[in-house]
Scaffold this motif. Structure first.
Motif, PDB file in Angstrom:
ATOM      1  N   SER A 163       3.343   1.215 -24.064  1.00  0.00           N
ATOM      2  CA  SER A 163       2.284   1.654 -24.982  1.00  0.00           C
ATOM      3  C   SER A 163       1.931   0.558 -25.982  1.00  0.00           C
ATOM      4  O   SER A 163       0.773   0.444 -26.403  1.00  0.00           O
ATOM      5  N   MET A 164       2.917  -0.227 -26.377  1.00  0.00           N
ATOM      6  CA  MET A 164       2.654  -1.331 -27.310  1.00  0.00           C
ATOM      7  C   MET A 164       1.756  -2.371 -26.661  1.00  0.00           C
ATOM      8  O   MET A 164       0.880  -2.953 -27.316  1.00  0.00           O
ATOM      9  N   GLU A 165       1.969  -2.610 -25.372  1.00  0.00           N
ATOM     10  CA  GLU A 165       1.111  -3.554 -24.664  1.00  0.00           C
ATOM     11  C   GLU A 165      -0.298  -2.995 -24.528  1.00  0.00           C
ATOM     12  O   GLU A 165      -1.289  -3.728 -24.626  1.00  0.00           O
ATOM     13  N   ALA A 166      -0.398  -1.670 -24.350  1.00  0.00           N
ATOM     14  CA  ALA A 166      -1.709  -1.041 -24.214  1.00  0.00           C
ATOM     15  C   ALA A 166      -2.533  -1.195 -25.491  1.00  0.00           C
ATOM     16  O   ALA A 166      -3.701  -1.601 -25.452  1.00  0.00           O
ATOM     17  N   ILE A 167      -1.938  -0.884 -26.642  1.00  0.00           N
ATOM     18  CA  ILE A 167      -2.707  -0.965 -27.891  1.00  0.00           C
ATOM     19  C   ILE A 167      -3.011  -2.418 -28.238  1.00  0.00           C
ATOM     20  O   ILE A 167      -4.050  -2.721 -28.834  1.00  0.00           O
ATOM     21  N   ASN A 168      -2.140  -3.331 -27.859  1.00  0.00           N
ATOM     22  CA  ASN A 168      -2.402  -4.751 -28.078  1.00  0.00           C
ATOM     23  C   ASN A 168      -3.681  -5.176 -27.357  1.00  0.00           C
ATOM     24  O   ASN A 168      -4.590  -5.765 -27.952  1.00  0.00           O
ATOM     25  N   LYS A 169      -3.785  -4.867 -26.075  1.00  0.00           N
ATOM     26  CA  LYS A 169      -4.945  -5.291 -25.285  1.00  0.00           C
ATOM     27  C   LYS A 169      -6.226  -4.616 -25.769  1.00  0.00           C
ATOM     28  O   LYS A 169      -7.278  -5.256 -25.881  1.00  0.00           O
ATOM     29  N   SER A 170      -6.142  -3.325 -26.064  1.00  0.00           N
ATOM     30  CA  SER A 170      -7.349  -2.590 -26.474  1.00  0.00           C
ATOM     31  C   SER A 170      -7.848  -3.056 -27.840  1.00  0.00           C
ATOM     32  O   SER A 170      -9.054  -3.228 -28.041  1.00  0.00           O
ATOM     33  N   ALA A 171      -6.930  -3.271 -28.781  1.00  0.00           N
ATOM     34  CA  ALA A 171      -7.328  -3.707 -30.127  1.00  0.00           C
ATOM     35  C   ALA A 171      -7.921  -5.114 -30.093  1.00  0.00           C
ATOM     36  O   ALA A 171      -8.874  -5.406 -30.831  1.00  0.00           O
ATOM     37  N   LEU A 172      -7.375  -5.975 -29.249  1.00  0.00           N
ATOM     38  CA  LEU A 172      -7.907  -7.341 -29.165  1.00  0.00           C
ATOM     39  C   LEU A 172      -9.346  -7.353 -28.653  1.00  0.00           C
ATOM     40  O   LEU A 172     -10.146  -8.211 -29.048  1.00  0.00           O
ATOM     41  N   ARG A 173      -9.684  -6.401 -27.785  1.00  0.00           N
ATOM     42  CA  ARG A 173     -11.080  -6.297 -27.315  1.00  0.00           C
ATOM     43  C   ARG A 173     -12.013  -6.037 -28.497  1.00  0.00           C
ATOM     44  O   ARG A 173     -13.101  -6.637 -28.596  1.00  0.00           O
ATOM     45  N   ILE A 174     -11.593  -5.154 -29.386  1.00  0.00           N
ATOM     46  CA  ILE A 174     -12.415  -4.829 -30.561  1.00  0.00           C
ATOM     47  C   ILE A 174     -12.487  -6.027 -31.502  1.00  0.00           C
ATOM     48  O   ILE A 174     -13.567  -6.408 -31.991  1.00  0.00           O
ATOM     49  N   LEU A 175     -11.340  -6.633 -31.776  1.00  0.00           N
ATOM     50  CA  LEU A 175     -11.290  -7.737 -32.740  1.00  0.00           C
ATOM     51  C   LEU A 175     -12.112  -8.944 -32.277  1.00  0.00           C
ATOM     52  O   LEU A 175     -12.685  -9.660 -33.105  1.00  0.00           O
ATOM     53  N   LYS A 176     -12.160  -9.151 -30.990  1.00  0.00           N
ATOM     54  CA  LYS A 176     -12.949 -10.274 -30.456  1.00  0.00           C
ATOM     55  C   LYS A 176     -14.415 -10.142 -30.863  1.00  0.00           C
ATOM     56  O   LYS A 176     -15.079 -11.128 -31.207  1.00  0.00           O
ATOM     57  N   LYS A 452      16.390  14.187 -36.311  1.00  0.00           N
ATOM     58  CA  LYS A 452      17.223  13.560 -35.279  1.00  0.00           C
ATOM     59  C   LYS A 452      16.420  13.051 -34.089  1.00  0.00           C
ATOM     60  O   LYS A 452      16.975  12.503 -33.147  1.00  0.00           O
ATOM     61  N   LEU A 453      15.096  13.208 -34.152  1.00  0.00           N
ATOM     62  CA  LEU A 453      14.238  12.779 -33.052  1.00  0.00           C
ATOM     63  C   LEU A 453      14.178  11.255 -32.961  1.00  0.00           C
ATOM     64  O   LEU A 453      14.093  10.565 -33.978  1.00  0.00           O
ATOM     65  N   SER A 454      14.182  10.720 -31.754  1.00  0.00           N
ATOM     66  CA  SER A 454      13.877   9.304 -31.565  1.00  0.00           C
ATOM     67  C   SER A 454      12.389   9.103 -31.834  1.00  0.00           C
ATOM     68  O   SER A 454      11.549   9.827 -31.283  1.00  0.00           O
ATOM     69  N   VAL A 455      12.053   8.129 -32.662  1.00  0.00           N
ATOM     70  CA  VAL A 455      10.631   7.908 -32.969  1.00  0.00           C
ATOM     71  C   VAL A 455       9.895   7.237 -31.814  1.00  0.00           C
ATOM     72  O   VAL A 455       8.683   7.058 -31.874  1.00  0.00           O
ATOM     73  N   ALA A 456      10.610   6.888 -30.762  1.00  0.00           N
ATOM     74  CA  ALA A 456       9.957   6.276 -29.601  1.00  0.00           C
ATOM     75  C   ALA A 456       8.889   7.205 -29.032  1.00  0.00           C
ATOM     76  O   ALA A 456       7.788   6.754 -28.684  1.00  0.00           O
ATOM     77  N   GLY A 457       9.204   8.514 -28.920  1.00  0.00           N
ATOM     78  CA  GLY A 457       8.276   9.459 -28.303  1.00  0.00           C
ATOM     79  C   GLY A 457       6.941   9.565 -29.011  1.00  0.00           C
ATOM     80  O   GLY A 457       5.890   9.308 -28.410  1.00  0.00           O
ATOM     81  N   PRO A 458       6.937   9.944 -30.307  1.00  0.00           N
ATOM     82  CA  PRO A 458       5.644  10.069 -31.000  1.00  0.00           C
ATOM     83  C   PRO A 458       4.887   8.758 -31.096  1.00  0.00           C
ATOM     84  O   PRO A 458       3.649   8.749 -31.038  1.00  0.00           O
ATOM     85  N   ASN A 459       5.589   7.632 -31.208  1.00  0.00           N
ATOM     86  CA  ASN A 459       4.877   6.359 -31.294  1.00  0.00           C
ATOM     87  C   ASN A 459       4.329   5.918 -29.946  1.00  0.00           C
ATOM     88  O   ASN A 459       3.281   5.257 -29.886  1.00  0.00           O
ATOM     89  N   THR A 460       4.985   6.292 -28.867  1.00  0.00           N
ATOM     90  CA  THR A 460       4.425   6.053 -27.536  1.00  0.00           C
ATOM     91  C   THR A 460       3.098   6.781 -27.397  1.00  0.00           C
ATOM     92  O   THR A 460       2.110   6.229 -26.899  1.00  0.00           O
ATOM     93  N   VAL A 461       3.062   8.033 -27.864  1.00  0.00           N
ATOM     94  CA  VAL A 461       1.828   8.817 -27.805  1.00  0.00           C
ATOM     95  C   VAL A 461       0.759   8.209 -28.710  1.00  0.00           C
ATOM     96  O   VAL A 461      -0.383   7.991 -28.283  1.00  0.00           O
ATOM     97  N   LEU A 462       1.117   7.906 -29.951  1.00  0.00           N
ATOM     98  CA  LEU A 462       0.146   7.334 -30.892  1.00  0.00           C
ATOM     99  C   LEU A 462      -0.476   6.055 -30.353  1.00  0.00           C
ATOM    100  O   LEU A 462      -1.705   5.879 -30.369  1.00  0.00           O
ATOM    101  N   ASN A 463       0.373   5.146 -29.897  1.00  0.00           N
ATOM    102  CA  ASN A 463      -0.140   3.862 -29.381  1.00  0.00           C
ATOM    103  C   ASN A 463      -1.099   4.077 -28.211  1.00  0.00           C
ATOM    104  O   ASN A 463      -2.150   3.430 -28.112  1.00  0.00           O
ATOM    105  N   THR A 464      -0.732   4.984 -27.322  1.00  0.00           N
ATOM    106  CA  THR A 464      -1.519   5.185 -26.103  1.00  0.00           C
ATOM    107  C   THR A 464      -2.859   5.830 -26.394  1.00  0.00           C
ATOM    108  O   THR A 464      -3.904   5.387 -25.890  1.00  0.00           O
ATOM    109  N   ILE A 465      -2.862   6.873 -27.218  1.00  0.00           N
ATOM    110  CA  ILE A 465      -4.125   7.583 -27.461  1.00  0.00           C
ATOM    111  C   ILE A 465      -5.094   6.741 -28.285  1.00  0.00           C
ATOM    112  O   ILE A 465      -6.308   6.793 -28.063  1.00  0.00           O
ATOM    113  N   VAL A 466      -4.566   5.942 -29.212  1.00  0.00           N
ATOM    114  CA  VAL A 466      -5.446   5.058 -29.993  1.00  0.00           C
ATOM    115  C   VAL A 466      -5.977   3.942 -29.094  1.00  0.00           C
ATOM    116  O   VAL A 466      -7.151   3.562 -29.190  1.00  0.00           O
ATOM    117  N   ALA A 467      -5.134   3.425 -28.191  1.00  0.00           N
ATOM    118  CA  ALA A 467      -5.598   2.410 -27.233  1.00  0.00           C
ATOM    119  C   ALA A 467      -6.753   2.949 -26.400  1.00  0.00           C
ATOM    120  O   ALA A 467      -7.750   2.253 -26.152  1.00  0.00           O
TER     121      ALA A 467
END
Length: 693
Positions: A163-176, A452-467
């Motif tokens: 998901s981190m790679e997804a938001i990286n690529k999508s955001a760079l398209r906008i920033l360009k 006690k939740l791992s924050v990996a789950g919600p951040n995976t979702v956040l990164n992906t949907i924003v991407a």
């Protein structure tokens, strides 16, 4: 330890250690892998592995482990020693690049949701070079991803990295299109960690805390949190010693533990770190929870990370402060001094708003658990309805855009009325504790995750949907003849279409669920309701599009989450039955017997026995009520065994077993208030919450 900068990160194989111990060419090759994702040559891996081993051995390590994060939500490790036999019967300490890069734990022994059968045991751990290796308990720990023999992700880290790679690529398209020279965009997180500390000896006398992590019985203490005297209050000496020890251990591991304080509920506390990249912040939070629990033992405490260990007072959350930034140092969610004129900020802001609105169902599902169901909507935790709080200024800016009028800046200086105190600008956003997703100046605070939740789950979702939304925006803007006109139209249209998700009011009000329904917002109150949202076609499509989850991986997550829910409630139900039979009912019977004997003695002396007779009647009636409720719970627990479908079983646990448990608890808690303290079999809320002198 007096000089924090000297020992900070001393147990981490970080960049400064790599620079010192690796040849220049090796260091450069490794940095390319970390920064750009370049493949790692095995020869480079061999040199890195040998340097890691030498460093670790010098620090007293004898073993190494691939440290990973399976779907249990915890961490896992299998320790191997560095020893290798020599021909003369001795050993040398060795560690190869192959051992660094790959491990082979048993994949069928971890939750897989059907991806792995019992006889299909092989799985792999793969070194994640973007997260530094570290030393824990005299073992070299190597952060890794965990996958099955067929390549399916069996952990929390792998989808997060995708998901981190997804938001990286999508955001760079906008920033360009905005002329940015950024070459990488990173999602950043600062997860605030709430927790309870209770006395370990008292904890050991409560079967429910030991087996379920929360109190299944317990009458309210005469005092709770109503005086608001614990929040930010002076930290007690014993707790202070624990916090000091915890800080030192976390700092040695390079974890930026920044803030510590008493939370709202008695015996509740919080630790907050400085921001880090999502991957490293997730690793650090998993380590923080582990070290919190281990350090508590040293100080005679038990650290409780359950989302709702005590009824009637605040539960514990993990506020997920999320933002996105470039490698040129720009926070893309920073509005600047004039947000109404900051088009780049407004575009990223509206992308987040649209993403949260379009995918509110999976955002809710990402924090679903049996424990969090108790917490959401109660005692300062947000409700289960997803909405966004923006504050007056940003809401005013967006309203002005939609209405086509100029925004009037209303920022003011704070005047407290004492001349000697400094004047300072009033924040442009208030804080809304009832909002699940609140903008707080230059980031969004997702307040729904449980402690006690791992924050990996919600951040995976956040990164992906924003991407996904950023790519939708990029597709439209890249085709436009006039970029500025298209941008203005896109921002205005997106705000107008997604105003329903923006809510700055009181999420606890009785009117809000009614209003939310009118707005088309979902109210998924329980885990069995929320989790299936992962398999809605639009959600399968978005995760598949970015390679974050395959459909099979999503199906496995749904199966795992529902299965965990069922097992959690089953453990709780069986524990309640056990405590009722072996502790509560015998204690009540003994008290009734002794009171009845007292009444007989009093009568023989001609004394009044109103108290004794009324008490015996009241407790006896409650014992009867409790015994009947116990029978109902036992019978319904037996019915579970005949249910094969996991979703159907989860529904039964929620609709029937959970209700039975509540019916059993009510008379038991009333009995607690009537039985003499010396008769009661375990520590009460008063004992547990107000133990620190």
């Amino acid at each position: 330890m007096a000089n924090v900068p000297e020992y900070f990160g001393s147990d981490v194989f970080n960049e400064s250690v790599m620079k010192e111990r690796l040849p220049k060419a090796t260091y450069k090759a490794l940095k390319k892998t970390i920064d750009n994702g370049d493949p790692l040559d095995i020869e480079v891996a061999n040199i890195v592995a040998n340097a890691m081993k030498d460093w670790a051995v010098e620090k007293g390590c004898t073993h190494y482990t691939h440290w990973f994060q399976p779907m249990t939500g915890l961490t896992a490790e299998k320790l191997d020693s560095f020893i290798s036999p020599t021909e003369d019967g001795h050993v040398i300490m060795e560690f190869s690049g192959k051992e660094l890069v790959k491990g082979e734990p048993d994949a069928s022994s971890f939750p897989s949701g059907g991806l792995r059968a019992t006889f299909e045991a092989r799985g792999y751990t793969a070194w994640d070079p973007t997260s530094y290796a570290f030393i824990k308990e005299k073992a070299l720990c190597i952060p890794t991803a965990f996958c099955s023999y067929n390549g399916e992700a069996l952990d929390k880290k792998t989808p997060l990295l995708r998901s981190m790679e997804a938001i990286n690529k999508s955001a760079l398209r906008i920033l360009k299109m905005f002329g940015s020279d950024a070459t990488r965009v990173t999602a950043n997180v600062g997860p605030e960690q709430e927790y309870f500390l209770v006395d370990r000896e008292m904890y050991a006398k409560r079967e429910d805390l030991i087996l379920a992590g929360r109190s299944l019985y317990g009458a309210p203490a005469p005092k709770g949190q109503e005086l608001e005297d614990h929040y930010f209050g002076t930290i007690k000496t014993r707790v202070q010693a624990y916090m000091k020890d915890l800080d030192e251990q976390l700092w040695k591991l390079g974890i930026y533990a920044k803030t510590k304080h008493n939370e709202v509920a008695p015996a509740q506390h919080e630790l907050a770190p400085i921001y880090g990249t999502t991957n490293i912040a997730t690793d650090h939070n998993q380590l923080t929870m582990e070290i919190m629990k281990r350090t508590a033992r040293k100080h005679g405490f038990k650290c409780l990370l359950h989302e709702k260990p005590f009824a009637g007072i605040n539960g514990s959350g993990k506020h997920n402060n999320w933002s996105i930034s470039t490698n040129t140092g720009v926070n893309l969610l920073d509005p600047g001094k004039t947000p109404a004129e900051n088009a780049q900020f407004l575009l990223f802001l509206t992308a987040v708003i649209k993403a949260v609105n379009d995918y509110q169902d999976i955002l809710r599902a990402s924090v679903a658990s049996a424990g969090n169901d108790h917490r959401l909507g109660a005692n300062e935790a947000p409700p289960a309805i997803i909405s966004i709080f923006l504050g007056d200024e940003l809401t005013g800016v967006l309203d002005a855009i939609v209405n086509g009028v100029k925004y009037e800046d209303k920022r003011v200086e704070m005047e407290i009325g004492v001349d000697v105190l400094p004047h300072f600008p009033k924040d442009t956003t208030d804080r809304n504790r009832t909002s699940p997703f609140a903008f707080t100046g230059n980031k969004f605070e997702f307040r729904m995750p449980g402690s006690k939740l791992s924050v990996a789950g919600p951040n995976t979702v956040l990164n992906t949907i924003v991407a996904d939304v950023l790519d939708q925006f990029a597709d439209e803007l890249e085709k436009a003849d006039n970029f500025q006109d298209a941008l203005d139209d896109l921002i205005k249209r997106t705000i107008k279409e997604n105003q329903n998700i923006i809510f700055n009011g009181n999420g606890y009000s009785d009117e809000w669920p009614v209003e939310a329904e009118k707005r088309g917002l979902l109210n998924l109150k329980s885990t069995p309701e929320a989790v299936p949202a992962f398999l809605a076609q639009k959600n399968v499509d978005v995760f598949s599009k970015y390679g974050v989850y395959t459909e099979a991986e999503l199906q496995s997550r749904v199966e795992i989450l529902l299965d965990e829910y069922c097992k959690t409630l089953n453990i709780e139900a069986l524990t309640m039955i056990d405590m009722a039979k072996k502790e509560i009912l015998p204690a009540a019977a003994k008290y009734i017997k002794d009171i009845a004997k007292t009444a007989e003695l009093a009568k023989s002396c001609g004394a009044e026995t109103v108290f004794e007779e009324e008490t015996v009647k009241e407790i006896s009636a409650l014992v009867t009520e409790m015994y009947k409720a116990l029978g109902t719970l036992e019978a319904d627990v037996q019915k579970v065994h005949s249910i094969e479908d996991t979703q159907e079983m989860a529904n039964f646990f929620h609709d029937t077993i959970f209700a039975d448990m509540g019916a059993l608890r009510v008379p038991a808690d009333k009995i607690e208030t009537l039985v003499g303290k010396d008769y009661w079999p375990y520590p009460t809320y008063s004992d547990l919450l107000f133990y620190v002198k």
